[in-house]
Design a protein around this motif. Structure first.
Motif, PDB file in Angstrom:
ATOM      1  N   ASP A 143       2.732  -3.565   4.216  1.00 32.03           N
ATOM      2  CA  ASP A 143       2.606  -5.118   4.343  1.00 32.03           C
ATOM      3  C   ASP A 143       3.719  -6.069   3.996  1.00 32.03           C
ATOM      4  O   ASP A 143       3.795  -6.994   4.376  1.00 32.03           O
ATOM      5  CB  ASP A 143       1.301  -5.367   3.298  1.00 32.03           C
ATOM      6  CG  ASP A 143       0.095  -4.799   3.697  1.00 32.03           C
ATOM      7  OD1 ASP A 143      -0.078  -4.738   4.714  1.00 32.03           O
ATOM      8  OD2 ASP A 143      -0.721  -4.384   2.779  1.00 32.03           O
ATOM      9  N   VAL A 144       4.650  -5.400   3.232  1.00 29.31           N
ATOM     10  CA  VAL A 144       5.945  -6.205   2.683  1.00 29.31           C
ATOM     11  C   VAL A 144       6.811  -5.277   3.251  1.00 29.31           C
ATOM     12  O   VAL A 144       6.776  -3.929   3.068  1.00 29.31           O
ATOM     13  CB  VAL A 144       5.890  -6.342   1.320  1.00 29.31           C
ATOM     14  CG1 VAL A 144       7.256  -7.160   0.980  1.00 29.31           C
ATOM     15  CG2 VAL A 144       4.808  -7.300   0.712  1.00 29.31           C
ATOM     16  N   MET A 145       7.980  -5.563   3.801  1.00 28.64           N
ATOM     17  CA  MET A 145       9.262  -5.247   4.303  1.00 28.64           C
ATOM     18  C   MET A 145       9.315  -4.224   3.084  1.00 28.64           C
ATOM     19  O   MET A 145      10.197  -4.761   1.938  1.00 28.64           O
ATOM     20  CB  MET A 145      10.299  -5.788   4.862  1.00 28.64           C
ATOM     21  CG  MET A 145      11.382  -5.179   5.241  1.00 28.64           C
ATOM     22  SD  MET A 145      12.750  -5.820   5.768  1.00 28.64           S
ATOM     23  CE  MET A 145      12.024  -6.857   7.295  1.00 28.64           C
ATOM     24  N   PRO A 146       9.471  -2.857   3.196  1.00 32.75           N
ATOM     25  CA  PRO A 146      10.140  -1.920   2.078  1.00 32.75           C
ATOM     26  C   PRO A 146      11.544  -1.978   1.726  1.00 32.75           C
ATOM     27  O   PRO A 146      12.277  -2.139   2.827  1.00 32.75           O
ATOM     28  CB  PRO A 146       9.693  -0.613   2.284  1.00 32.75           C
ATOM     29  CG  PRO A 146       9.508  -0.687   3.757  1.00 32.75           C
ATOM     30  CD  PRO A 146       9.111  -2.013   4.266  1.00 32.75           C
ATOM     31  N   VAL A 147      12.031  -2.064   0.543  1.00 33.06           N
ATOM     32  CA  VAL A 147      13.353  -1.685   0.215  1.00 33.06           C
ATOM     33  C   VAL A 147      13.517  -0.756  -0.427  1.00 33.06           C
ATOM     34  O   VAL A 147      12.781  -0.551  -1.716  1.00 33.06           O
ATOM     35  CB  VAL A 147      13.917  -3.119  -0.600  1.00 33.06           C
ATOM     36  CG1 VAL A 147      15.372  -2.970  -0.901  1.00 33.06           C
ATOM     37  CG2 VAL A 147      13.596  -4.467   0.265  1.00 33.06           C
ATOM     38  N   ILE A 148      14.500   0.232  -0.369  1.00 29.77           N
ATOM     39  CA  ILE A 148      14.660   1.598  -1.103  1.00 29.77           C
ATOM     40  C   ILE A 148      15.827   1.085  -1.959  1.00 29.77           C
ATOM     41  O   ILE A 148      16.835   0.723  -1.494  1.00 29.77           O
ATOM     42  CB  ILE A 148      15.219   2.638  -0.339  1.00 29.77           C
ATOM     43  CG1 ILE A 148      13.952   3.139   0.612  1.00 29.77           C
ATOM     44  CG2 ILE A 148      15.742   3.843  -0.945  1.00 29.77           C
ATOM     45  CD1 ILE A 148      14.099   4.043   1.765  1.00 29.77           C
TER      46      ILE A 148
END
Length: 328
Positions: free
Chosen positions: A117-122
């Protein structure tokens, strides 16, 4: 890294063919990595989640900051720095790491499984120098991305020349920094077009040095006579091919195979093979630390001297001088 050749504008058939590629399911996410770092990923494990029903994916990483290396099954490390684009056209298992030695972890331990739902950030690493990546996934049924065809290397790195590709790369970096929703969930058409445009331009630069890029090369991948032969040559460029052996394994006559190569690709089969080997050698010279002798073996030459002579005939300088002239 791979530079754009001066003859880029002399491939009138390549750009329209690339623009007609059907690409779907574009999505972005970001990685913020600090030295030391290393992670491994199996993209095809996420294929169905990212694009329901998909059995293959196309993956690229834009290096927005810093530098890293990427490797696939052969273990060779391909290096990329800020502004470069790493492409894994068949979404092979891969490892990405930094300069310092680091324990390798699975990407599944660093990011939740999709859908997002939210752009993932690794975020991963030891807190040292930082490398940022913008990652894109796409899907296509085109033969260009069929692993059986091996029309592209399993991994390659392109450095954008000034022009459209550099523009799309910078736009993609800016988009990923400013948007919270995954690109495939956005209502804006540009959110999905950006990764498509990046991939098309990356392929244009990479394939501009491929043999027959201006002779309907992509169309040849769909040709019932040429497709099996190209699959064989691309899959085993190091093999000592003859026209007879190639025709036999492609189940066509030597005369038909030779005629079709000359008519569609503008050169006989063995000349195509030689040029394809040189195309692969350019990538290895530009983006890896592999020695000239090792590259010679990879592309089908039994001796470094024979490879160097063939490379010099096509490039005007030996492989080592070609690499040195580019500061590689």
């Amino acid at each position: 890294m791979t530079e754009a050749p001066q003859e880029l504008t002399a491939t009138p058939l390549l750009q329209p063919a690339l623009e007609q590629l059907r690409l779907e399911g574009a999505i972005f996410f970001r990685s913020e990595l600090t030295e030391p770092f290393a992670f491994e990923s199996t993209p095809l494990a996420l294929a169905d989640s990212l694009h329901p029903g998909a059995e293959r994916l196309i993956l690229f990483h834009i290096v927005a900051r810093g530098s890293c290396w990427v490797s696939v099954a052969d273990g060779e490390r391909y290096r990329a720095s800020q502004g470069d684009v790493i492409v894994l056209p068949y979404a092979d298992e891969y490892t990405i790491g930094g300069d310092a030695p680091a324990e390798c972890v699975s990407i599944l331990a660093l990011v939740a499984a999709p859908p997002w739902d939210v752009m993932p950030v690794i975020r991963h690493g030891g807190g040292g120098a930082r490398t940022d990546l913008v990652c894109g996934y796409l899907y296509s049924e085109d033969p260009l991305f069929d692993p059986a065809m091996q029309a592209l290397p399993p991994v390659f790195v392109v450095r954008p020349p000034d022009g459209a590709l550099a523009t799309w790369v910078q736009a993609s970096i800016a988009y990923s920094a400013e948007h919270l929703a995954p690109s495939n969930e956005s209502q804006s058409p540009i959110s999905t077009r950006l990764p498509e445009l990046v991939l098309i331009e990356v392929l244009r630069v990479h394939l501009s040095t491929a043999p027959a890029a201006d002779h309907g090369w992509i169309a040849a991948l769909r040709d019932p006579v040429l497709a099996p032969a190209l699959s064989l040559l691309h899959g085993a460029p190091d093999r000592s091919w003859t026209v007879g052996a190639l025709a036999s394994e492609a189940a066509v006559s030597r005369s038909l195979l030779d005629e079709r190569f000359r008519r569609v690709l503008g050169r006989p089969p063995i000349r195509y093979l030689t040029e394809w080997r040189m195309h692969l050698a350019e990538t290895l010279l530009a983006t890896t630390d592999l020695g000239v002798a090792g590259i010679a073996r990879r592309v089908g030459y039994r001796s470094e001297e024979a490879f160097s002579r063939a490379f010099k005939r096509g490039h005007g300088s030996s492989p080592s001088h070609w690499r040195a002239e580019r500061g590689l």
